[in-house]
Design an enzyme around this catalytic site. Structure first.
Site, PDB file in Angstrom:
ATOM      1  CD1 TRP A 101      36.148   7.303  66.510  1.00  0.00           C
ATOM      2  CD2 TRP A 101      36.528   8.888  64.976  1.00  0.00           C
ATOM      3  NE1 TRP A 101      37.443   7.188  66.080  1.00  0.00           N
ATOM      4  CE2 TRP A 101      37.713   8.140  65.143  1.00  0.00           C
ATOM      5  CE3 TRP A 101      36.535   9.936  64.053  1.00  0.00           C
ATOM      6  CZ2 TRP A 101      38.880   8.403  64.437  1.00  0.00           C
ATOM      7  CZ3 TRP A 101      37.697  10.205  63.346  1.00  0.00           C
ATOM      8  CH2 TRP A 101      38.849   9.436  63.544  1.00  0.00           C
TER       9      TRP A 101
ATOM     10  CB  CYS B  52      29.647  10.763  64.220  1.00  0.00           C
ATOM     11  SG  CYS B  52      30.988  11.742  64.859  1.00  0.00           S
TER      12      CYS B  52
ATOM     13  CE  LYS C 272      34.114  -3.489  60.933  1.00  0.00           C
ATOM     14  NZ  LYS C 272      35.389  -4.224  60.978  1.00  0.00           N
TER      15      LYS C 272
ATOM     16  CE  LYS D  67      43.187  -6.394  62.704  1.00  0.00           C
ATOM     17  NZ  LYS D  67      42.848  -6.235  61.327  1.00  0.00           N
TER      18      LYS D  67
ATOM     19  CD  GLU E 149      42.869  -2.847  64.346  1.00  0.00           C
ATOM     20  OE1 GLU E 149      42.126  -1.893  64.132  1.00  0.00           O
ATOM     21  OE2 GLU E 149      43.052  -3.745  63.502  1.00  0.00           O
TER      22      GLU E 149
ATOM     23  CG  HIS F 196      69.550  -1.313  55.183  1.00  0.00           C
ATOM     24  ND1 HIS F 196      70.811  -1.179  54.664  1.00  0.00           N
ATOM     25  CD2 HIS F 196      68.995  -2.382  54.557  1.00  0.00           C
ATOM     26  CE1 HIS F 196      71.007  -2.116  53.739  1.00  0.00           C
ATOM     27  NE2 HIS F 196      69.915  -2.857  53.659  1.00  0.00           N
TER      28      HIS F 196
ATOM     29  CG  ASN G 137      29.348  10.694  60.006  1.00  0.00           C
ATOM     30  OD1 ASN G 137      30.490  10.770  60.475  1.00  0.00           O
ATOM     31  ND2 ASN G 137      29.032   9.873  59.019  1.00  0.00           N
ATOM     32  N   GLY G 138      30.817  13.773  60.004  1.00  0.00           N
ATOM     33  CA  GLY G 138      31.645  14.351  58.940  1.00  0.00           C
ATOM     34  C   GLY G 138      32.481  15.473  59.493  1.00  0.00           C
TER      35      GLY G 138
ATOM     36  NE  ARG H 146      28.254   5.455  61.185  1.00  0.00           N
ATOM     37  CZ  ARG H 146      28.441   5.515  59.879  1.00  0.00           C
ATOM     38  NH1 ARG H 146      28.345   4.434  59.145  1.00  0.00           N
ATOM     39  NH2 ARG H 146      28.733   6.653  59.292  1.00  0.00           N
TER      40      ARG H 146
ATOM     41  CD  GLU I 270      45.480  -6.864  58.857  1.00  0.00           C
ATOM     42  OE1 GLU I 270      45.731  -5.693  58.546  1.00  0.00           O
ATOM     43  OE2 GLU I 270      44.432  -7.187  59.440  1.00  0.00           O
TER      44      GLU I 270
HETATM   45  C1  F6R Z   1      41.761  -2.458  60.997  1.00  0.00           C
HETATM   46  C2  F6R Z   1      40.670  -1.917  60.209  1.00  0.00           C
HETATM   47  C3  F6R Z   1      40.912  -0.659  59.467  1.00  0.00           C
HETATM   48  C4  F6R Z   1      40.125  -0.664  58.153  1.00  0.00           C
HETATM   49  C5  F6R Z   1      40.252   0.695  57.456  1.00  0.00           C
HETATM   50  C6  F6R Z   1      39.563   0.701  56.114  1.00  0.00           C
HETATM   51  O1  F6R Z   1      41.409  -3.656  61.617  1.00  0.00           O
HETATM   52  O2  F6R Z   1      39.601  -2.448  60.195  1.00  0.00           O
HETATM   53  O3  F6R Z   1      42.262  -0.438  59.248  1.00  0.00           O
HETATM   54  O4  F6R Z   1      40.620  -1.674  57.338  1.00  0.00           O
HETATM   55  O5  F6R Z   1      39.702   1.683  58.266  1.00  0.00           O
HETATM   56  O6  F6R Z   1      38.216   0.369  56.249  1.00  0.00           O
HETATM   57  P1  F6R Z   1      37.397  -0.198  55.032  1.00  0.00           P
HETATM   58  O7  F6R Z   1      37.954  -1.529  54.701  1.00  0.00           O
HETATM   59  O8  F6R Z   1      35.980  -0.254  55.505  1.00  0.00           O
HETATM   60  O9  F6R Z   1      37.589   0.760  53.893  1.00  0.00           O
END
Ligand code: F6R
Length: 614
Positions: A76, A2, A609, A490, A493, A509, A102-103, A27, A486
């Site tokens: 969020w 949030c 984010k 990607k 998401e 396995h 937020n929290g 956010r 990774e």
């Molecule tokens: C995926 C992504 C998330 C962040 C994760 C940690 O594309 O961006 O998986 O990597 O939420 O965020 P940070 O790096 O800000 O601690």
């Protein structure tokens, strides 16, 4: 997560609050709301809307509500669906005070029961509404407003940052922070409040970051700051410069695409920056050169993409600096048995520097008095402030929710650090250190050139075809395994296509049962001849079951390419930097798949984010 935004001052606030929320929309974007005090009679006015911020801003545009003291929120969802009812602000029974938050209030269940028994009526499923009702109750039972507030902040458990405005206190905004970020921008006769200073960077560069476990009473031209016992705290104002340029898409259809293309430059800026601090690196990291020389182990924590970068970096520290390295997911680390080892270093990797799980891991290690360093992209972040030392990646602000340039600069910074540690320990020479910097630049070049090489084929032929698959498997070995994780993340998401990742050797396995012609298998190769031969063997196992294979291989790896239904070939680089070289094309490919599927790439559903709740 949030975001909260607030304003108190001599101007109407609706426009600023909306602008601020727009900048912080990364956010969270499930629903949004705004509240202010009516300038004529201090009545609390508000509007909330389900869904993206545009819905709220359309409604606000057609409404006359505005004031000199106001708060806003984008949500969020943590407690309750993303409905209008659950959107913030939330209110007490009399609708005289309102709260944006937020929290997570962890003891919300117990508090809600007590408040319901005492006759309070709730209108949402959120934990936030508890704050408003509890405050209402405490204002009645305490003689002074401040005493009520002190009891309120101490009754709430969890991590929270909230802002409240009240009809009965029309010249004051109340701010509370415990573990979640909150800051105040100090203007001329006006104060801007937000979860992230990005909300007000154009208005002022004078910022007060609320210390952990503190509350502030904010008026037009003054701030009172207290700890949770009510003791006054000093006001420490910092001057901050933030690059607002990142907020332009510069002709790209999405921020993600723009950020993919910014990587080569971001890596080179990161290396330039690291070269500049080379001679003072250990003081930067909060340890002595002697400590670095004697270092016996490293422990790295992170979440999501940052955790993948850390898993890749494990190979750097162990191969180049010969230092045993463990990598943990931050969310798991805190709840595992902890065996403190002397001569060790704890590294937190985080783009935002605000991720709650990672930040809590730092705090945990700080409490044990072991050295912590943050590798982060945000100089003003909590992790920078709370770690013993820090290393800043120079990615520039990353707007798209899916991390791209933050990932590649984390890899670059951690590779550089592993080399620098090896130099300090006498394992490599200065000349080798210089060469490692060159290797990074070469890998960055390959990262960008490979996009150019394959871009038209991907856009014109492959994206459409691969967008039609419903599920996918990703394989890698050794350093290409975390990279495959990774890649799978990607794809998941931004395209919502199911993607499962395995170490290639594990396939037989169990997961081999999943192989069929409807499930493409993405294989990420390695330059080491032995690992390469194993990867070829694993790919043959897939082909023998009628699997469909896409390979990311290096020049000369013809046997692997011949097995593939689709192959991308990369020039050879330092073998440890293979994943970095493949990063751009991998991201570009999944981006095009998501685009083909018409996904909201920069703001995928359910995500945010900056994840500031645990
Ligand atoms: C995926 C992504 C998330 C962040 C994760 C940690 O594309 O961006 O998986 O990597 O939420 O965020 P940070 O790096 O800000 O601690």
């Amino acid at each position: 997560m949030c975001s909260v935004v607030g304003y108190i001052g001599n101007r109407y606030c609706k426009k600023f609050v909306l602008e601020g929320l727009r900048r912080l929309e990364y956010r969270g974007y499930d629903s949004a709301g705004f509240a202010c005090l009516n300038p004529e009679d201090n009545r609390l006015l508000y509007l909330k809307a389900e869904g993206k911020l545009d819905n709220l801003s359309d409604e606000l545009e057609n409404s006359s509500i505005d004031g000199f003291l106001g708060i806003g929120h984008t949500r969020w969802a943590t407690h309750g669906l993303s409905t209008e009812q659950n959107a913030h602000p939330h209110f007490d029974c009399q609708k005289k005070l309102s709260v944006v938050h937020n929290g997570i209030v962890e003891n919300h269940h117990e508090l809600r029961q007590q408040l319901v028994q005492a006759g309070h009526v709730f209108h949402s499923e959120t934990d936030t509404e508890i704050i408003a009702h509890l405050f209402e109750a405490l204002l009645i039972s305490h003689k002074t407003f401040k005493a009520a507030l002190i009891e309120l902040v101490n009754r709430l458990e969890g991590a929270f940052a909230f802002v409240s405005i009240m009809q009965d206190l029309p010249d004051t905004m109340i701010l509370v922070r415990k573990r979640s970020p909150l800051c105040i921008g100090i203007g001329d006769g006006q104060m801007f409040v937000a979860s992230d200073l990005l909300a007000f960077v154009k208005k002022t560069n004078k910022v007060l970051f609320l210390p952990d476990k503190s509350f502030a009473l904010v008026r037009n031209d003054m701030i009172e700051l207290y700890d949770f016992s009510g003791k006054a705290l000093p006001i420490v104002i910092q001057e901050i410069d933030v690059d607002i340029d990142a907020h332009e898409k510069k002709g790209h259809s999405h921020y993600m695409l723009k950020e993919i293309y910014e990587q080569k430059n971001a890596i080179s800026e990161t290396i330039d920056f690291l070269k500049k601090i080379d001679s003072q690196i250990w003081s930067h990291l909060g340890i002595s050169s002697e400590y670095a020389k004697e270092l016996e182990s490293i422990s790295i924590v992170g979440c999501g993409t940052s955790w993948h970068a850390a898993r890749i970096a494990q190979f750097f520290f162990e191969t180049i600096a010969l230092t045993p390295t463990k990598v943990n997911l931050a969310s798991e680390f805190r709840y595992m048995n902890f065996f403190p080892s002397k001569n060790s270093l704890y590294i937190a990797v985080s783009q935002s520097g605000e991720t709650a799980d990672t930040l809590e891991a730092v705090r945990f290690v700080n409490d044990i008095k072991l050295p912590t360093i943050a590798v982060t992209n945000v100089a003003s972040s909590s992790m920078v402030r709370e770690s013993d030392g820090f290393l800043l990646t120079q990615a520039g602000q990353e707007i798209a929710v899916a991390s791209t340039k933050a990932f590649s600069t984390q890899i670059a910074a951690l590779f550089w650090l592993a080399n620098r540690l090896a130099l300090e320990k006498g394992i490599i020479t200065r000349k080798q250190m210089d060469l490692s910097q060159e290797d990074l630049l070469v890998a960055a070049e390959v990262l960008e050139n490979s996009i150019e090489n394959y871009k038209f084929d991907i856009i014109q032929r492959h994206a459409k075809k691969y967008a039609a698959y419903k599920k996918t498997i990703f394989l890698g070995r050794n350093i290409s395994y975390p990279f495959a994780m990774e890649a799978a993340l990607k794809l998941k998401e931004i395209s919502y296509v199911f993607a499962q990742c395995y170490p290639a050797g594990e396939l037989k396995h169990g997961p081999l049962a999943l192989i069929d012609s409807e499930t493409p298998v993405f294989v990420f190769s390695h330059q080491d001849p032995l690992l390469y031969s194993k990867i070829v063997a694993n790919t043959q196992e897939v082909k023998a079951r009628d699997g469909h294979v896409v390979v990311f291989a290096f020049e000369g790896q013809d046997e692997l390419c011949e097995l593939a239904d689709l192959s991308f070939v990369f020039p050879r680089v330092n073998p440890l930097l293979g994943p970095l070289a493949m990063t751009g094309l991998m991201q570009f490919f999944v981006y095009q798949i998501a685009k083909e599927l018409g996904r909201p790439i920069d703001k995928p559903r359910n995500l945010a984010k900056s994840v500031t709740v645990e």
